[in-house]
Design an enzyme around this catalytic site. Structure first.
Site, PDB file in Angstrom:
ATOM      1  CE1 TYR A   1     -53.629  16.042   3.883  1.00 46.25           C
ATOM      2  CE2 TYR A   1     -54.461  18.286   3.972  1.00 46.25           C
ATOM      3  CZ  TYR A   1     -54.453  16.988   4.446  1.00 46.25           C
ATOM      4  OH  TYR A   1     -55.283  16.642   5.488  1.00 46.25           O
TER       5      TYR A   1
ATOM      6  N   GLY B   1     -64.263  14.499   7.113  1.00 44.01           N
ATOM      7  CA  GLY B   1     -65.084  13.487   6.462  1.00 44.01           C
ATOM      8  C   GLY B   1     -66.544  13.498   6.859  1.00 44.01           C
ATOM      9  N   PRO B   2     -67.140  14.667   7.179  1.00 43.03           N
ATOM     10  CG  PRO B   2     -67.794  16.915   7.254  1.00 43.03           C
ATOM     11  CD  PRO B   2     -66.579  16.040   7.104  1.00 43.03           C
TER      12      PRO B   2
ATOM     13  CB  ALA C   1     -69.701   9.512   4.434  1.00 41.34           C
ATOM     14  CE  LYS C   2     -63.168   7.640   1.646  1.00 42.41           C
ATOM     15  NZ  LYS C   2     -62.558   6.321   1.348  1.00 42.41           N
ATOM     16  N   GLY C   3     -68.893  12.117   0.061  1.00 40.62           N
ATOM     17  CA  GLY C   3     -69.985  12.520  -0.819  1.00 40.62           C
ATOM     18  C   GLY C   3     -71.218  11.647  -0.731  1.00 40.62           C
TER      19      GLY C   3
ATOM     20  CG  LEU D   1     -73.500  10.882   4.752  1.00 38.56           C
ATOM     21  CD1 LEU D   1     -72.876  11.118   6.120  1.00 38.56           C
ATOM     22  CD2 LEU D   1     -74.851  10.180   4.903  1.00 38.56           C
ATOM     23  CB  THR D   2     -73.839  15.209  -0.998  1.00 39.43           C
ATOM     24  OG1 THR D   2     -73.569  14.300  -2.085  1.00 39.43           O
ATOM     25  CG2 THR D   2     -72.565  15.418  -0.187  1.00 39.43           C
TER      26      THR D   2
END
Length: 303
Positions: A51, A198-199, A201-203, A205-206
């Site tokens: 990173y 990734g819970p 999913a790149k945002g 699932l917000t």
């Protein structure tokens, strides 16, 4: 915050951790965010040498200077890069793994890593040699436990059979249910914990999903599929939870999952993730309803 045991180890981690990949390179801002996470009950911090080519580890080390004993610190190795040179290449050799650990310890300003992870892997790797490197580091007291970060079932199976890994980090969310078919029960039955990256999913699932959904969708979901799925998820979650809480609670619903590590680059994101600790767990009926409206994806290209 609730904590869970990593495998059979002595490591216990907060069910909501902090993935640092998206922290950015503003040192003061990133250090402040890590401190805020710890102040709000986060005890699991995950980074990697790749990173920002080591800078992320340096920032994490700075943030933990007076708080090292407050967290379980995880990092990763296997991607070989050199200062002043562009790019990197995959290197699971014993020489590289042990050398990378030494550099991570220097950047993180610590004398040991709690959870040292192989950052990828293929079935063609010298897996026995890689395992030997981790076992030697463990016997030397430089790492407490080791694991693998991978989405390749065949690779994971080799480590399950041949090594004493405590954890497997893998992408897992309502939109990426691939681990459910082959991995979660297997790992749970072998006392190996899952760290779910990734819970959210790149945002997608917000509650800000409409800003985050990409034209090309997500995995085998088209943009339309994602929108339809999120619409149905909104109906299932009701008023008891927001979308972020629902997504994090879904990943935590399987007993194999010890912690989820959503990333955050701002305080608002961090605090939104942490609120999931106060949301009610999903009932078995709610879990089934979520599965009914989402896809049962499978691993195909990545084996």
């Amino acid at each position: 915050m609730k904590t869970n045991q990593i495998g059979n180890s002595k490591l216990h981690v907060s069910e909501i951790g902090l993935g640092t990949m998206s922290l950015g390179t503003d040192r003061a801002k990133a250090v402040s965010l890590i401190h805020e996470a710890i102040d709000n009950g986060v005890t699991f911090i995950d980074t990697a040498d790749l990173y920002d080519f080591g800078l992320n580890e340096e920032i994490v080390g700075e943030a933990l200077r007076d708080r090292r004993d407050s967290v379980v610190l995880a990092t990763k190795a296997g991607n070989h890069f050199e200062e002043g040179k562009e790019g990197w290449f995959w290197d699971p050799s014993k020489k590289h793994i042990k050398g990378a650990l030494k550099e991570s310890l220097r950047r993180l300003k610590t004398d040991h890593i709690d959870l040292f992870q192989l950052h990828g892997g293929t079935i063609e790797d010298p897996i026995d040699e890689t395992i030997e490197a981790f076992e030697e580091l463990k016997s030397e007291g430089l790492i407490i436990e080791y694991g693998i970060s991978s989405i390749r079932p065949n690779v994971i199976l080799e480590f399950v059979k041949k090594s004493s890994i405590a954890s497997v980090m893998m992408q897992y969310s309502i939109l990426d249910r691939r681990p459910e078919e082959e991995m979660l029960d297997l790992l749970h039955n072998n006392n190996i914990s899952v760290i779910a990256r990734g819970p959210l999913a790149k945002g997608m699932l917000t509650d800000r999903y409409d800003e985050k959904i990409k034209e090309d969708g997500f995995l085998d979901y088209s943009k339309f599929d994602v929108l339809e799925t999120v619409k149905q998820l909104n109906e299932i979650k009701g008023d008891k939870r927001n979308m972020t809480q629902t997504a994090l609670k879904y990943a935590l619903a399987h007993p194999a999952v010890a912690t989820v590590i959503p990333g955050a680059s701002r305080s608002e994101q961090l605090l939104a993730n942490i609120t999931a600790q106060n949301a009610p767990d999903l009932t078995p009926d709610e879990v089934q309803k979520i599965r009914d409206v989402s896809k049962k994806n499978v691993y195909d290209k990545h084996r």
